[in-house]
Design a protein around this motif. Structure first.
Motif, PDB file in Angstrom:
ATOM      1  N   GLN A 269       0.827  -1.203   0.000  1.00  0.00           N
ATOM      2  CA  GLN A 269       0.000   0.000   0.000  1.00  0.00           C
ATOM      3  C   GLN A 269       0.864   1.256   0.000  1.00  0.00           C
ATOM      4  O   GLN A 269       0.567   2.228  -0.702  1.00  0.00           O
ATOM      5  CB  GLN A 269      -0.932  -0.010   1.208  1.00  0.00           C
ATOM      6  CG  GLN A 269      -2.021  -1.056   1.150  1.00  0.00           C
ATOM      7  CD  GLN A 269      -2.855  -1.084   2.421  1.00  0.00           C
ATOM      8  OE1 GLN A 269      -2.714  -0.213   3.299  1.00  0.00           O
ATOM      9  NE2 GLN A 269      -3.722  -2.072   2.548  1.00  0.00           N
ATOM     10  N   GLU A 270       1.929   1.229   0.805  1.00  0.00           N
ATOM     11  CA  GLU A 270       2.815   2.390   0.872  1.00  0.00           C
ATOM     12  C   GLU A 270       3.539   2.588  -0.454  1.00  0.00           C
ATOM     13  O   GLU A 270       3.726   3.721  -0.920  1.00  0.00           O
ATOM     14  CB  GLU A 270       3.822   2.200   1.998  1.00  0.00           C
ATOM     15  CG  GLU A 270       4.820   3.340   2.150  1.00  0.00           C
ATOM     16  CD  GLU A 270       4.151   4.668   2.405  1.00  0.00           C
ATOM     17  OE1 GLU A 270       4.731   5.698   2.027  1.00  0.00           O
ATOM     18  OE2 GLU A 270       3.040   4.678   2.978  1.00  0.00           O
ATOM     19  N   LYS A 271       3.955   1.482  -1.090  1.00  0.00           N
ATOM     20  CA  LYS A 271       4.614   1.577  -2.391  1.00  0.00           C
ATOM     21  C   LYS A 271       3.659   2.170  -3.428  1.00  0.00           C
ATOM     22  O   LYS A 271       4.039   3.042  -4.219  1.00  0.00           O
ATOM     23  CB  LYS A 271       5.086   0.195  -2.828  1.00  0.00           C
ATOM     24  CG  LYS A 271       5.939   0.191  -4.090  1.00  0.00           C
ATOM     25  CD  LYS A 271       6.264  -1.223  -4.534  1.00  0.00           C
ATOM     26  CE  LYS A 271       7.037  -1.975  -3.472  1.00  0.00           C
ATOM     27  NZ  LYS A 271       7.414  -3.336  -3.935  1.00  0.00           N
ATOM     28  N   LEU A 272       2.410   1.693  -3.410  1.00  0.00           N
ATOM     29  CA  LEU A 272       1.410   2.209  -4.348  1.00  0.00           C
ATOM     30  C   LEU A 272       1.113   3.672  -4.064  1.00  0.00           C
ATOM     31  O   LEU A 272       1.015   4.489  -4.982  1.00  0.00           O
ATOM     32  CB  LEU A 272       0.132   1.372  -4.247  1.00  0.00           C
ATOM     33  CG  LEU A 272      -1.053   1.833  -5.110  1.00  0.00           C
ATOM     34  CD1 LEU A 272      -0.686   1.781  -6.587  1.00  0.00           C
ATOM     35  CD2 LEU A 272      -2.275   0.970  -4.824  1.00  0.00           C
ATOM     36  N   ARG A 273       0.979   4.016  -2.773  1.00  0.00           N
ATOM     37  CA  ARG A 273       0.682   5.401  -2.407  1.00  0.00           C
ATOM     38  C   ARG A 273       1.810   6.335  -2.839  1.00  0.00           C
ATOM     39  O   ARG A 273       1.576   7.424  -3.382  1.00  0.00           O
ATOM     40  CB  ARG A 273       0.478   5.503  -0.899  1.00  0.00           C
ATOM     41  CG  ARG A 273      -0.080   6.847  -0.439  1.00  0.00           C
ATOM     42  CD  ARG A 273       0.276   7.107   0.993  1.00  0.00           C
ATOM     43  NE  ARG A 273       1.707   7.215   1.149  1.00  0.00           N
ATOM     44  CZ  ARG A 273       2.389   8.322   0.864  1.00  0.00           C
ATOM     45  NH1 ARG A 273       1.776   9.393   0.384  1.00  0.00           N
ATOM     46  NH2 ARG A 273       3.691   8.360   1.032  1.00  0.00           N
ATOM     47  N   ALA A 274       3.071   5.903  -2.603  1.00  0.00           N
ATOM     48  CA  ALA A 274       4.210   6.728  -3.001  1.00  0.00           C
ATOM     49  C   ALA A 274       4.255   6.896  -4.515  1.00  0.00           C
ATOM     50  O   ALA A 274       4.524   7.996  -5.024  1.00  0.00           O
ATOM     51  CB  ALA A 274       5.501   6.104  -2.492  1.00  0.00           C
ATOM     52  N   ARG A 275       3.989   5.807  -5.250  1.00  0.00           N
ATOM     53  CA  ARG A 275       4.004   5.891  -6.707  1.00  0.00           C
ATOM     54  C   ARG A 275       2.900   6.824  -7.206  1.00  0.00           C
ATOM     55  O   ARG A 275       3.123   7.645  -8.112  1.00  0.00           O
ATOM     56  CB  ARG A 275       3.842   4.501  -7.316  1.00  0.00           C
ATOM     57  CG  ARG A 275       3.941   4.502  -8.832  1.00  0.00           C
ATOM     58  CD  ARG A 275       4.114   3.113  -9.406  1.00  0.00           C
ATOM     59  NE  ARG A 275       2.966   2.264  -9.107  1.00  0.00           N
ATOM     60  CZ  ARG A 275       3.007   1.206  -8.310  1.00  0.00           C
ATOM     61  NH1 ARG A 275       4.137   0.879  -7.698  1.00  0.00           N
ATOM     62  NH2 ARG A 275       1.936   0.481  -8.100  1.00  0.00           N
ATOM     63  N   GLN A 276       1.716   6.719  -6.605  1.00  0.00           N
ATOM     64  CA  GLN A 276       0.625   7.600  -7.011  1.00  0.00           C
ATOM     65  C   GLN A 276       0.945   9.058  -6.699  1.00  0.00           C
ATOM     66  O   GLN A 276       0.633   9.952  -7.489  1.00  0.00           O
ATOM     67  CB  GLN A 276      -0.664   7.180  -6.293  1.00  0.00           C
ATOM     68  CG  GLN A 276      -1.222   5.850  -6.761  1.00  0.00           C
ATOM     69  CD  GLN A 276      -2.418   5.406  -5.943  1.00  0.00           C
ATOM     70  OE1 GLN A 276      -2.666   5.932  -4.844  1.00  0.00           O
ATOM     71  NE2 GLN A 276      -3.163   4.450  -6.459  1.00  0.00           N
ATOM     72  N   ARG A 277       1.582   9.276  -5.540  1.00  0.00           N
ATOM     73  CA  ARG A 277       1.939  10.645  -5.167  1.00  0.00           C
ATOM     74  C   ARG A 277       2.988  11.216  -6.125  1.00  0.00           C
ATOM     75  O   ARG A 277       2.896  12.372  -6.546  1.00  0.00           O
ATOM     76  CB  ARG A 277       2.474  10.652  -3.737  1.00  0.00           C
ATOM     77  CG  ARG A 277       2.864  12.019  -3.217  1.00  0.00           C
ATOM     78  CD  ARG A 277       1.713  12.977  -3.239  1.00  0.00           C
ATOM     79  NE  ARG A 277       2.083  14.269  -2.675  1.00  0.00           N
ATOM     80  CZ  ARG A 277       1.462  15.404  -2.939  1.00  0.00           C
ATOM     81  NH1 ARG A 277       0.409  15.406  -3.766  1.00  0.00           N
ATOM     82  NH2 ARG A 277       1.860  16.532  -2.396  1.00  0.00           N
ATOM     83  N   VAL A 278       3.990  10.396  -6.479  1.00  0.00           N
ATOM     84  CA  VAL A 278       5.015  10.855  -7.418  1.00  0.00           C
ATOM     85  C   VAL A 278       4.393  11.126  -8.788  1.00  0.00           C
ATOM     86  O   VAL A 278       4.727  12.120  -9.457  1.00  0.00           O
ATOM     87  CB  VAL A 278       6.146   9.812  -7.522  1.00  0.00           C
ATOM     88  CG1 VAL A 278       7.078  10.150  -8.674  1.00  0.00           C
ATOM     89  CG2 VAL A 278       6.923   9.746  -6.217  1.00  0.00           C
ATOM     90  N   GLU A 279       3.476  10.262  -9.229  1.00  0.00           N
ATOM     91  CA  GLU A 279       2.797  10.493 -10.498  1.00  0.00           C
ATOM     92  C   GLU A 279       1.978  11.777 -10.453  1.00  0.00           C
ATOM     93  O   GLU A 279       1.920  12.528 -11.429  1.00  0.00           O
ATOM     94  CB  GLU A 279       1.900   9.299 -10.823  1.00  0.00           C
ATOM     95  CG  GLU A 279       2.674   8.026 -11.173  1.00  0.00           C
ATOM     96  CD  GLU A 279       1.757   6.838 -11.364  1.00  0.00           C
ATOM     97  OE1 GLU A 279       0.534   6.994 -11.125  1.00  0.00           O
ATOM     98  OE2 GLU A 279       2.243   5.761 -11.744  1.00  0.00           O
ATOM     99  N   GLN A 280       1.343  12.007  -9.313  1.00  0.00           N
ATOM    100  CA  GLN A 280       0.567  13.249  -9.160  1.00  0.00           C
ATOM    101  C   GLN A 280       1.481  14.472  -9.245  1.00  0.00           C
ATOM    102  O   GLN A 280       1.141  15.476  -9.896  1.00  0.00           O
ATOM    103  CB  GLN A 280      -0.170  13.230  -7.822  1.00  0.00           C
ATOM    104  CG  GLN A 280      -1.021  14.468  -7.574  1.00  0.00           C
ATOM    105  CD  GLN A 280      -1.688  14.443  -6.213  1.00  0.00           C
ATOM    106  OE1 GLN A 280      -1.484  13.527  -5.426  1.00  0.00           O
ATOM    107  NE2 GLN A 280      -2.482  15.443  -5.925  1.00  0.00           N
ATOM    108  N   LEU A 281       2.651  14.385  -8.590  1.00  0.00           N
ATOM    109  CA  LEU A 281       3.601  15.502  -8.664  1.00  0.00           C
ATOM    110  C   LEU A 281       4.129  15.671 -10.084  1.00  0.00           C
ATOM    111  O   LEU A 281       4.355  16.803 -10.532  1.00  0.00           O
ATOM    112  CB  LEU A 281       4.753  15.259  -7.686  1.00  0.00           C
ATOM    113  CG  LEU A 281       4.400  15.335  -6.195  1.00  0.00           C
ATOM    114  CD1 LEU A 281       5.578  14.900  -5.343  1.00  0.00           C
ATOM    115  CD2 LEU A 281       3.965  16.751  -5.811  1.00  0.00           C
TER     116      LEU A 281
END
Length: 432
Positions: A269-281
């Motif tokens: 979940q943390e890996k997915l959340r970080a990836r989504q956050r980086v994609e958002q940025l």
């Protein structure tokens, strides 16, 4: 029906939230006790009265959510609000009821003004949460276990924040005893008692001395009789023969595996959340670049328009024919040309400053996004590394305890007692 209420201010924001069109249907069911007939004005009345007091949270907001697949009529919602009003001590206070329908389900919101206009003080709200929980159970519907009792939450559903907090705080022995006693009180069989303990991360097992124990993820064994506060015979009568239960090591493995599985889920979940956050940025970065390009294009168009307009004005200053010849002779044309050059230079400086300002804004936004992206990657890597360390520690703890239990028990060898005669010189002397 789940009832959740709280004191609050922010009359304008609350009215806007209740009337948002994100729901399929929004209906103001009732406005009572206010001079106005719309939510925004009604809540502003409450705010105006609160100004005469020291109360900042002049409203009490209550949400009424029926269980899934349960249809509730508007009249039932109103009756529940009436009972809640009596429990909370808000009888006669101005109130509003709004019905929301979303995804085919209808829920309600009730809002009271806490300001007593006769006494000009706020109604005291004591134990409102407990009162609403008691009222929620009156319907006899099956309520979520976590709502009925806070401790009933399944630790296998813990969040990352809860896991880190539990690591820091450790296990409270008082709460542990309450868990065992509550599980004992609501259980009438070994299966029910084991399920109740499992909801808190314990696994029922057999002890080394044929007793009943519960083991947690750290391999700690808790004697059932001791923590429940009953005799061992009572435990055997209810739970039966402990030989049918897993051993301490097996129970430790079960509890560890459950926690390790949840930690693995948290890592993903943390890996997915970080990836989504980086994609958002990254999307923000692209949008920022696009806005920069549009701003530059807009500036170029504006500069071109201003340049054409200024050139027309400057050309109009230069007279032609005999008057132009006169201007040349008198030197007026030269002064006009100098004025035009000065205006052009000043305009060029302004344009360059605007371009530089746009570029600085773009660079600043890009740097901020890059900084947040770096922080996000660092934070995500740290959390995943921490969770991996926790998993490794649990596995090492299990291996350590397993290896200790596999060692044969050492029998204490009794050494022969050596008698030694005490010499006379060694005898203690006593003073007379």
């Amino acid at each position: 029906m789940i009832l959740v209420g709280n004191q609050r201010g922010g009359a304008k924001n609350l009215a806007h939230h209740l009337m948002k069109d994100e729901n399929e249907r929004v209906k103001v069911h009732q406005i009572r006790g206010f001079a106005s007939d719309d939510l925004q004005s009604a809540f502003q009345e409450s705010y105006a009265m609160s100004r005469a007091t020291k109360c900042k949270q002049h409203l009490f907001s209550l949400s009424l959510n029926p269980p899934k697949d349960t249809e509730i009529s508007a009249k039932e919602f109103e009756n529940t609000v009436d009972r809640a009003e009596q429990q909370l001590g808000l009888e006669g206070q101005p109130r509003a009821i709004v019905l929301h329908t979303k995804n085919g389900r209808t829920h309600a919101h009730a809002v009271w003004s806490r300001i007593d206009h006769q006494e000009m003080r706020a109604v005291q709200m004591s134990f409102s949460r407990r009162k609403m929980q008691d009222l929620s159970r009156e319907h006899g519907w099956q309520m979520p276990r976590g709502f009925v009792r806070h401790e009933e939450r399944d630790p296998r559903n813990f969040t990352l924040a809860e896991w880190q907090q539990c690591k820091r705080a450790g296990r409270d022995p008082t709460k542990t005893k309450e868990i065992f006693q509550d599980a004992w009180a609501i259980s009438d069989s070994r299966t029910a008692f084991g399920n109740a303990l499992e909801a808190h991360g314990f696994v029922l097992a057999k002890g080394d001395r044929r007793g009943h124990i519960a083991v947690d993820r750290n391999g700690e064994a808790f004697a059932i009789a001791k923590y429940v506060g009953v005799k061992a015979k009572q435990v055997r009568d209810r739970l039966g023969d402990p030989s049918k239960l897993p051993s301490k090591n097996e129970a430790h493995r079960i509890a560890s595996d459950r926690t390790i599985k949840r930690l693995a889920e948290l890592r993903e979940q943390e890996k997915l959340r970080a990836r989504q956050r980086v994609e958002q940025l990254s999307r923000q970065n692209a949008e920022n670049k696009k806005r920069q390009s549009l701003a530059q294009e807009e500036l170029k168009k504006r500069v071109a328009s201003d340049t054409d307009k200024r050139k027309q004005e400057q050309d109009a200053r230069l007279r032609k024919g005999l008057m132009g010849l006169l201007d040349r002779v008198t030197g007026k044309r030269k002064k006009t040309l100098q004025q035009n050059d000065l205006e052009n230079a000043q305009a060029e400086q302004r344009v360059n400053a605007q371009h530089e300002r746009l570029r600085a804004q773009y660079v600043s936004a890009q740097e901020a996004i890059a900084k947040r992206k770096k922080e996000e990657l660092t934070r995500g890597a740290y959390i995943r590394r921490e969770l991996a360390n926790d998993t490794r520690q649990l596995e090492e703890r299990f291996k350590e305890l397993s290896s200790e239990s596999d060692k044969p028990a050492r029998r204490r060898q009794s050494l022969p007692r050596q008698k030694r005669r005490i010499r006379s010189t060694e005898r203690p002397s006593f003073e007379r």
